[in-house]
Design a protein around this motif. Sequence first.
Motif, PDB file in Angstrom:
ATOM      1  N   ARG A   3       0.875  -1.125  -0.134  1.00 40.73           N
ATOM      2  CA  ARG A   3      -0.039   0.075   0.089  1.00 40.73           C
ATOM      3  C   ARG A   3       0.887   1.248   0.177  1.00 40.73           C
ATOM      4  O   ARG A   3       0.573   2.201  -0.694  1.00 40.73           O
ATOM      5  CB  ARG A   3      -0.877  -0.053   1.094  1.00 40.73           C
ATOM      6  CG  ARG A   3      -1.780   1.078   1.207  1.00 40.73           C
ATOM      7  CD  ARG A   3      -2.605   1.151   2.491  1.00 40.73           C
ATOM      8  NE  ARG A   3      -3.829   2.247   2.618  1.00 40.73           N
ATOM      9  CZ  ARG A   3      -3.331   3.089   3.481  1.00 40.73           C
ATOM     10  NH1 ARG A   3      -2.340   2.834   4.447  1.00 40.73           N
ATOM     11  NH2 ARG A   3      -3.855   4.208   3.701  1.00 40.73           N
ATOM     12  N   PHE A  33       6.145 -13.767   1.342  1.00 41.77           N
ATOM     13  CA  PHE A  33       4.725 -13.800   1.860  1.00 41.77           C
ATOM     14  C   PHE A  33       4.191 -14.999   1.843  1.00 41.77           C
ATOM     15  O   PHE A  33       3.530 -15.594   2.756  1.00 41.77           O
ATOM     16  CB  PHE A  33       4.036 -12.758   0.940  1.00 41.77           C
ATOM     17  CG  PHE A  33       2.533 -12.532   1.727  1.00 41.77           C
ATOM     18  CD1 PHE A  33       2.362 -11.210   2.264  1.00 41.77           C
ATOM     19  CD2 PHE A  33       1.345 -13.378   1.373  1.00 41.77           C
ATOM     20  CE1 PHE A  33       1.023 -10.952   2.685  1.00 41.77           C
ATOM     21  CE2 PHE A  33       0.150 -12.923   1.771  1.00 41.77           C
ATOM     22  CZ  PHE A  33      -0.009 -11.843   2.553  1.00 41.77           C
ATOM     23  N   VAL A  50      -4.042 -16.877  -0.482  1.00 40.43           N
ATOM     24  CA  VAL A  50      -4.089 -15.700   0.519  1.00 40.43           C
ATOM     25  C   VAL A  50      -3.096 -14.374  -0.145  1.00 40.43           C
ATOM     26  O   VAL A  50      -3.880 -13.394   0.059  1.00 40.43           O
ATOM     27  CB  VAL A  50      -3.461 -16.099   1.745  1.00 40.43           C
ATOM     28  CG1 VAL A  50      -3.022 -14.974   2.640  1.00 40.43           C
ATOM     29  CG2 VAL A  50      -4.345 -17.215   2.451  1.00 40.43           C
ATOM     30  N   THR A  53      -5.678 -12.749  -2.399  1.00 38.72           N
ATOM     31  CA  THR A  53      -6.665 -12.083  -1.692  1.00 38.72           C
ATOM     32  C   THR A  53      -6.106 -10.824  -1.162  1.00 38.72           C
ATOM     33  O   THR A  53      -6.781  -9.732  -1.299  1.00 38.72           O
ATOM     34  CB  THR A  53      -7.393 -12.888  -0.587  1.00 38.72           C
ATOM     35  OG1 THR A  53      -7.765 -14.062  -1.214  1.00 38.72           O
ATOM     36  CG2 THR A  53      -8.179 -12.462   0.133  1.00 38.72           C
ATOM     37  N   VAL A  54      -4.961 -10.868  -0.186  1.00 39.30           N
ATOM     38  CA  VAL A  54      -4.380  -9.677   0.342  1.00 39.30           C
ATOM     39  C   VAL A  54      -3.873  -8.541  -0.555  1.00 39.30           C
ATOM     40  O   VAL A  54      -4.172  -7.239  -0.402  1.00 39.30           O
ATOM     41  CB  VAL A  54      -3.340  -9.978   1.462  1.00 39.30           C
ATOM     42  CG1 VAL A  54      -2.890  -8.906   1.977  1.00 39.30           C
ATOM     43  CG2 VAL A  54      -3.874 -11.008   2.563  1.00 39.30           C
ATOM     44  N   PHE A  57      -7.127  -6.950  -2.241  1.00 39.56           N
ATOM     45  CA  PHE A  57      -7.769  -5.836  -1.224  1.00 39.56           C
ATOM     46  C   PHE A  57      -6.804  -4.804  -1.218  1.00 39.56           C
ATOM     47  O   PHE A  57      -7.586  -3.740  -1.179  1.00 39.56           O
ATOM     48  CB  PHE A  57      -7.856  -6.813   0.141  1.00 39.56           C
ATOM     49  CG  PHE A  57      -8.032  -5.641   1.227  1.00 39.56           C
ATOM     50  CD1 PHE A  57      -9.347  -5.261   1.186  1.00 39.56           C
ATOM     51  CD2 PHE A  57      -7.270  -5.254   2.091  1.00 39.56           C
ATOM     52  CE1 PHE A  57      -9.656  -4.353   2.235  1.00 39.56           C
ATOM     53  CE2 PHE A  57      -7.280  -4.433   3.188  1.00 39.56           C
ATOM     54  CZ  PHE A  57      -8.810  -4.038   3.414  1.00 39.56           C
ATOM     55  N   THR A  58      -5.599  -5.058  -1.014  1.00 39.41           N
ATOM     56  CA  THR A  58      -4.524  -3.619  -0.750  1.00 39.41           C
ATOM     57  C   THR A  58      -4.603  -2.763  -2.267  1.00 39.41           C
ATOM     58  O   THR A  58      -4.685  -1.588  -1.989  1.00 39.41           O
ATOM     59  CB  THR A  58      -3.427  -4.217  -0.561  1.00 39.41           C
ATOM     60  OG1 THR A  58      -3.348  -5.023   0.349  1.00 39.41           O
ATOM     61  CG2 THR A  58      -2.457  -2.964  -0.585  1.00 39.41           C
ATOM     62  N   LEU A 115      -7.941  -5.288   6.760  1.00 33.44           N
ATOM     63  CA  LEU A 115      -6.905  -6.165   6.935  1.00 33.44           C
ATOM     64  C   LEU A 115      -6.972  -7.157   8.058  1.00 33.44           C
ATOM     65  O   LEU A 115      -6.697  -8.362   7.989  1.00 33.44           O
ATOM     66  CB  LEU A 115      -5.441  -5.436   6.865  1.00 33.44           C
ATOM     67  CG  LEU A 115      -4.259  -6.324   6.767  1.00 33.44           C
ATOM     68  CD1 LEU A 115      -4.441  -6.887   5.225  1.00 33.44           C
ATOM     69  CD2 LEU A 115      -3.118  -5.330   6.861  1.00 33.44           C
ATOM     70  N   CYS A 116      -7.562  -6.370   9.197  1.00 35.73           N
ATOM     71  CA  CYS A 116      -7.765  -7.322  10.587  1.00 35.73           C
ATOM     72  C   CYS A 116      -8.819  -8.314  10.173  1.00 35.73           C
ATOM     73  O   CYS A 116      -8.842  -9.528  10.874  1.00 35.73           O
ATOM     74  CB  CYS A 116      -8.176  -6.301  11.625  1.00 35.73           C
ATOM     75  SG  CYS A 116      -6.782  -5.603  12.205  1.00 35.73           S
ATOM     76  N   LEU A 118      -9.362  -9.821   7.384  1.00 40.30           N
ATOM     77  CA  LEU A 118      -8.649 -11.067   6.602  1.00 40.30           C
ATOM     78  C   LEU A 118      -7.839 -11.925   7.688  1.00 40.30           C
ATOM     79  O   LEU A 118      -8.003 -12.844   7.469  1.00 40.30           O
ATOM     80  CB  LEU A 118      -7.954 -10.381   5.455  1.00 40.30           C
ATOM     81  CG  LEU A 118      -8.639  -9.704   4.295  1.00 40.30           C
ATOM     82  CD1 LEU A 118      -7.736  -9.040   3.365  1.00 40.30           C
ATOM     83  CD2 LEU A 118      -9.485 -10.812   3.488  1.00 40.30           C
ATOM     84  N   ILE A 119      -7.146 -11.100   8.252  1.00 39.77           N
ATOM     85  CA  ILE A 119      -6.225 -11.800   9.303  1.00 39.77           C
ATOM     86  C   ILE A 119      -6.958 -12.863   9.978  1.00 39.77           C
ATOM     87  O   ILE A 119      -6.491 -13.816  10.302  1.00 39.77           O
ATOM     88  CB  ILE A 119      -5.292 -10.896   9.970  1.00 39.77           C
ATOM     89  CG1 ILE A 119      -4.410 -10.269   9.017  1.00 39.77           C
ATOM     90  CG2 ILE A 119      -4.688 -11.651  11.147  1.00 39.77           C
ATOM     91  CD1 ILE A 119      -3.508  -9.316   9.524  1.00 39.77           C
TER      92      ILE A 119
END
Length: 126
Positions: A3, A33, A50, A53-54, A57-58, A115-116, A118-119
Amino acid sequence: MLRDALLAHRDGARVFAGTHSTGAGILGFSDTFVGVLREAGFSDGDAARVLYTVANFTVGHTLEEQAAAAPENGGPAGVEKLRDAVTSGSDYPHLTRALPAFADMDFGRNFEFGLCLLIDGLKARR
């Protein structure tokens, strides 16, 4: 990290979105990662998903963040346009009640929240 790199350049997310970079920087980041996820117990396939996905999203969040700040989209005044559209009648009672969150220009906080989520989901799945 991703980001921050996207935000460092005007329209960085727009330029990056849809590309399939094979440069050393992105491959090194992706390898690290995926390695962390594999060490945490994710299968090779799930670790790759994952990452997608991350990263998606970012990039998507950053794309919206940069678009909201763009003068051609009204910049912060665009929030007022949204506020007016939602509250101009009683057609959107749920959006009206949630409007403070929708109009929140603290993109860092909104990004962290997503992000939280997702985590937390990844922790439950592992």
